[in-house]
Design a protein around this motif. Structure first.
Motif, PDB file in Angstrom:
ATOM      1  N   ASN A 211       0.824  -1.218   0.000  1.00  0.00           N
ATOM      2  CA  ASN A 211       0.000   0.000   0.000  1.00  0.00           C
ATOM      3  C   ASN A 211       0.860   1.271   0.000  1.00  0.00           C
ATOM      4  O   ASN A 211       0.706   2.145   0.852  1.00  0.00           O
ATOM      5  CB  ASN A 211      -0.962   0.008   1.187  1.00  0.00           C
ATOM      6  N   LEU A 212       1.734   1.399  -0.977  1.00  0.00           N
ATOM      7  CA  LEU A 212       2.553   2.596  -1.113  1.00  0.00           C
ATOM      8  C   LEU A 212       1.704   3.732  -1.667  1.00  0.00           C
ATOM      9  O   LEU A 212       0.982   3.558  -2.653  1.00  0.00           O
ATOM     10  CB  LEU A 212       3.741   2.334  -2.034  1.00  0.00           C
ATOM     11  N   ARG A 213       1.796   4.914  -1.035  1.00  0.00           N
ATOM     12  CA  ARG A 213       0.997   6.046  -1.496  1.00  0.00           C
ATOM     13  C   ARG A 213       1.693   7.350  -1.105  1.00  0.00           C
ATOM     14  O   ARG A 213       2.385   7.406  -0.091  1.00  0.00           O
ATOM     15  CB  ARG A 213      -0.418   6.018  -0.932  1.00  0.00           C
ATOM     16  N   PRO A 214       1.513   8.400  -1.910  1.00  0.00           N
ATOM     17  CA  PRO A 214       2.133   9.692  -1.596  1.00  0.00           C
ATOM     18  C   PRO A 214       1.393  10.399  -0.468  1.00  0.00           C
ATOM     19  O   PRO A 214       0.171  10.307  -0.351  1.00  0.00           O
ATOM     20  CB  PRO A 214       2.015  10.471  -2.904  1.00  0.00           C
ATOM     21  N   LEU A 215       2.152  11.108   0.355  1.00  0.00           N
ATOM     22  CA  LEU A 215       1.575  11.924   1.420  1.00  0.00           C
ATOM     23  C   LEU A 215       1.700  13.404   1.103  1.00  0.00           C
ATOM     24  O   LEU A 215       0.776  14.180   1.318  1.00  0.00           O
ATOM     25  CB  LEU A 215       2.256  11.622   2.753  1.00  0.00           C
ATOM     26  N   PHE A 216       2.872  13.817   0.587  1.00  0.00           N
ATOM     27  CA  PHE A 216       3.087  15.207   0.194  1.00  0.00           C
ATOM     28  C   PHE A 216       3.936  15.215  -1.067  1.00  0.00           C
ATOM     29  O   PHE A 216       5.043  14.680  -1.079  1.00  0.00           O
ATOM     30  CB  PHE A 216       3.787  15.997   1.297  1.00  0.00           C
ATOM     31  N   VAL A 217       3.413  15.835  -2.133  1.00  0.00           N
ATOM     32  CA  VAL A 217       4.087  15.860  -3.430  1.00  0.00           C
ATOM     33  C   VAL A 217       4.142  17.290  -3.943  1.00  0.00           C
ATOM     34  O   VAL A 217       3.127  17.987  -3.974  1.00  0.00           O
ATOM     35  CB  VAL A 217       3.366  14.962  -4.463  1.00  0.00           C
ATOM     36  N   ASP A 218       5.333  17.730  -4.332  1.00  0.00           N
ATOM     37  CA  ASP A 218       5.523  19.035  -4.974  1.00  0.00           C
ATOM     38  C   ASP A 218       6.746  18.913  -5.868  1.00  0.00           C
ATOM     39  O   ASP A 218       7.870  18.781  -5.388  1.00  0.00           O
ATOM     40  CB  ASP A 218       5.718  20.133  -3.933  1.00  0.00           C
ATOM     41  N   GLU A 219       6.523  18.947  -7.177  1.00  0.00           N
ATOM     42  CA  GLU A 219       7.628  18.784  -8.125  1.00  0.00           C
ATOM     43  C   GLU A 219       8.560  19.983  -8.151  1.00  0.00           C
ATOM     44  O   GLU A 219       9.636  19.921  -8.734  1.00  0.00           O
ATOM     45  CB  GLU A 219       7.074  18.521  -9.533  1.00  0.00           C
ATOM     46  N   GLU A 220       8.166  21.088  -7.509  1.00  0.00           N
ATOM     47  CA  GLU A 220       9.014  22.270  -7.473  1.00  0.00           C
ATOM     48  C   GLU A 220       9.975  22.252  -6.284  1.00  0.00           C
ATOM     49  O   GLU A 220      10.846  23.116  -6.182  1.00  0.00           O
ATOM     50  CB  GLU A 220       8.146  23.535  -7.398  1.00  0.00           C
ATOM     51  N   THR A 221       9.794  21.303  -5.353  1.00  0.00           N
ATOM     52  CA  THR A 221      10.640  21.251  -4.159  1.00  0.00           C
ATOM     53  C   THR A 221      11.124  19.824  -3.912  1.00  0.00           C
ATOM     54  O   THR A 221      10.508  18.855  -4.383  1.00  0.00           O
ATOM     55  CB  THR A 221       9.896  21.756  -2.912  1.00  0.00           C
ATOM     56  N   ASP A 222      12.216  19.714  -3.165  1.00  0.00           N
ATOM     57  CA  ASP A 222      12.748  18.422  -2.719  1.00  0.00           C
ATOM     58  C   ASP A 222      12.471  18.261  -1.230  1.00  0.00           C
ATOM     59  O   ASP A 222      12.715  19.189  -0.450  1.00  0.00           O
ATOM     60  CB  ASP A 222      14.264  18.335  -2.961  1.00  0.00           C
ATOM     61  N   GLU A 223      12.015  17.084  -0.843  1.00  0.00           N
ATOM     62  CA  GLU A 223      11.747  16.790   0.556  1.00  0.00           C
ATOM     63  C   GLU A 223      12.692  15.693   1.048  1.00  0.00           C
ATOM     64  O   GLU A 223      13.159  14.861   0.270  1.00  0.00           O
ATOM     65  CB  GLU A 223      10.287  16.350   0.757  1.00  0.00           C
ATOM     66  N   ASP A 224      12.942  15.675   2.361  1.00  0.00           N
ATOM     67  CA  ASP A 224      13.839  14.661   2.914  1.00  0.00           C
ATOM     68  C   ASP A 224      13.615  14.537   4.415  1.00  0.00           C
ATOM     69  O   ASP A 224      12.955  15.368   5.034  1.00  0.00           O
ATOM     70  CB  ASP A 224      15.299  15.025   2.622  1.00  0.00           C
ATOM     71  N   MET A 225      14.168  13.472   5.006  1.00  0.00           N
ATOM     72  CA  MET A 225      14.299  13.263   6.452  1.00  0.00           C
ATOM     73  C   MET A 225      12.972  13.381   7.205  1.00  0.00           C
ATOM     74  O   MET A 225      12.835  14.180   8.129  1.00  0.00           O
ATOM     75  CB  MET A 225      15.313  14.249   7.028  1.00  0.00           C
ATOM     76  N   PRO A 226      11.973  12.564   6.881  1.00  0.00           N
ATOM     77  CA  PRO A 226      10.697  12.639   7.612  1.00  0.00           C
ATOM     78  C   PRO A 226      10.810  12.040   9.016  1.00  0.00           C
ATOM     79  O   PRO A 226      11.648  11.176   9.285  1.00  0.00           O
ATOM     80  CB  PRO A 226       9.755  11.815   6.732  1.00  0.00           C
ATOM     81  N   CYS A 227       9.952  12.519   9.911  1.00  0.00           N
ATOM     82  CA  CYS A 227       9.812  11.931  11.246  1.00  0.00           C
ATOM     83  C   CYS A 227       8.388  12.200  11.711  1.00  0.00           C
ATOM     84  O   CYS A 227       7.717  13.108  11.213  1.00  0.00           O
ATOM     85  CB  CYS A 227      10.844  12.493  12.229  1.00  0.00           C
ATOM     86  N   TRP A 228       7.916  11.417  12.692  1.00  0.00           N
ATOM     87  CA  TRP A 228       6.543  11.490  13.155  1.00  0.00           C
ATOM     88  C   TRP A 228       6.435  12.221  14.489  1.00  0.00           C
ATOM     89  O   TRP A 228       7.369  12.188  15.297  1.00  0.00           O
ATOM     90  CB  TRP A 228       5.970  10.088  13.361  1.00  0.00           C
ATOM     91  N   THR A 229       5.280  12.832  14.736  1.00  0.00           N
ATOM     92  CA  THR A 229       4.948  13.248  16.091  1.00  0.00           C
ATOM     93  C   THR A 229       4.473  12.014  16.852  1.00  0.00           C
ATOM     94  O   THR A 229       3.963  11.058  16.256  1.00  0.00           O
ATOM     95  CB  THR A 229       3.851  14.326  16.091  1.00  0.00           C
ATOM     96  N   PRO A 230       4.635  11.984  18.183  1.00  0.00           N
ATOM     97  CA  PRO A 230       4.282  10.782  18.957  1.00  0.00           C
ATOM     98  C   PRO A 230       2.824  10.348  18.838  1.00  0.00           C
ATOM     99  O   PRO A 230       2.521   9.171  19.021  1.00  0.00           O
ATOM    100  CB  PRO A 230       4.617  11.197  20.394  1.00  0.00           C
ATOM    101  N   ASP A 231       1.914  11.285  18.542  1.00  0.00           N
ATOM    102  CA  ASP A 231       0.511  10.908  18.393  1.00  0.00           C
ATOM    103  C   ASP A 231       0.190  10.401  16.991  1.00  0.00           C
ATOM    104  O   ASP A 231      -0.949   9.983  16.727  1.00  0.00           O
ATOM    105  CB  ASP A 231      -0.407  12.075  18.751  1.00  0.00           C
ATOM    106  N   GLY A 232       1.173  10.433  16.087  1.00  0.00           N
ATOM    107  CA  GLY A 232       0.975   9.922  14.741  1.00  0.00           C
ATOM    108  C   GLY A 232       0.160  10.820  13.830  1.00  0.00           C
ATOM    109  O   GLY A 232      -0.196  10.428  12.715  1.00  0.00           O
ATOM    110  N   LYS A 233      -0.122  12.045  14.257  1.00  0.00           N
ATOM    111  CA  LYS A 233      -0.973  12.928  13.465  1.00  0.00           C
ATOM    112  C   LYS A 233      -0.200  13.727  12.425  1.00  0.00           C
ATOM    113  O   LYS A 233      -0.773  14.150  11.419  1.00  0.00           O
ATOM    114  CB  LYS A 233      -1.729  13.887  14.392  1.00  0.00           C
TER     115      LYS A 233
END
Length: 314
Positions: A211-233
């Motif tokens: 179940n791979l799916r995008p969460l945040f997509v913007d072809e004008e920017t590069d994203e990296d190094m995600p992390c979660w808040t403890p409540d998962g929100k």
């Protein structure tokens, strides 16, 4: 005469404000603090301990421990390892996972970066990728402490793998290219960096690789190094202009998982880069590295997640 007095008062207030801006923790009503302030160091890749008392990070490829109450910084000495990167605390706070290079290697192992788990009580470490010729980096623990997801890169691509500590088995989660995994607090989801076109974006997948799916997509920017808040929100990540090797600036952003609404957390000045965020266990703050050219320090940003505001970074 009265006009001159008002000018004197105005200049005095400006002077006081300028002085306050130089004090650590002043910006944004104390929302931003500088945790390290060495002038000639590069402090990167912070990871906050589960009890909130210690931050593991890397200084000049050396593993360091920052005691938050005293702000004392001490190196963690280890034999037969060098080139430390991306420390990550186990959920119980008793172990650290990180990537490193063996100082005693065979010719076939030369240049490999391995995944290491260190017992903080005994100071003994074990290599989880002894026969891998690749770069094994950016570990993240499952909430129950039984698995570690990480990035395996080599031969022109990168994929997400998982090592099962109980079964001592390693497997690749998906054929899609990806890096920088981050396990969700409930253990069901892994956030990671991937993309369909030219720029890397924030994606999600089930912990079993489906179940791979995008969460945040913007072809004008590069994203990296995600992390979660403890409540998962929320998922926090770094963002910069796309396809820029040395960006003018890099900021911290967050995206709400429920509706995929994204918003900035920092507004860095030109030539400043907010990097490698991690969230404290209580969820009240984001610790990150602030870099400018050949200098980097660690910062702590307090965030009100019910009404988040962008924080100017001096």
């Amino acid at each position: 005469m009265m006009h001159r007095r008002w000018l004197v008062v105005l200049f005095a207030l400006v002077g006081i404000a300028a002085f306050l801006m130089t004090l650590p923790g002043w910006w944004g009503g104390g929302r931003l603090e500088f945790l390290t302030d060495e002038k000639d160091t590069i402090d990167m890749q912070p990871s906050a301990s589960p009890d909130g008392k210690t931050v593991a990070f890397v200084r000049f490829r050396t593993l360091m421990l920052l005691d938050l109450p005293s702000r004392q910084v001490n190196p963690f000495r280890m034999t037969d390892l060098t080139g430390f990167a991306h420390p990550a605390w186990s959920p119980d706070g008793k172990r650290l996972a990180f990537s490193a290079i063996h100082t005693k290697t065979s010719p076939s192992d030369s240049g490999s970066v391995h995944l290491i788990v260190l017992d903080l009580t005994t100071h003994r470490w074990v290599c989880l990728t002894p026969n891998s010729p690749d770069f094994n980096t950016r570990p993240t623990w499952s909430p129950d402490g039984t698995k570690i997801a990480f990035t395996r890169s080599g031969r022109g691509t990168a994929v997400i793998c998982v090592y099962d500590l109980q079964r001592k088995q390693l497997r690749q989660l998906s054929r899609r290219w990806g890096r920088s995994p981050a396990w969700s607090p409930d253990g069901k989801t892994i956030a990671f960096i991937s993309g369909d076109k030219h720029s890397p974006d924030v994606w999600l997948m089930n912990a079993d690789g489906t179940n791979l799916r995008p969460l945040f997509v913007d072809e004008e920017t590069d994203e990296d190094m995600p992390c979660w808040t403890p409540d998962g929100k929320f998922v926090i990540f770094t963002r910069q202009r796309a396809l820029v090797t040395r960006p003018e600036r890099r900021d911290l952003w967050a995206v709400r998982v429920a509706d995929r609404k994204a918003f900035p957390l920092t507004e860095c000045q030109s030539n400043y880069w907010a990097m490698a965020p991690c969230v404290t266990r209580d969820g009240k703050a984001v610790i990150f590295a602030l870099r400018r050219h050949d200098h980097a320090i660690l910062c702590r940003l307090t965030v009100n997640w019910s009404a988040p505001q962008v924080q100017p970074v001096p």
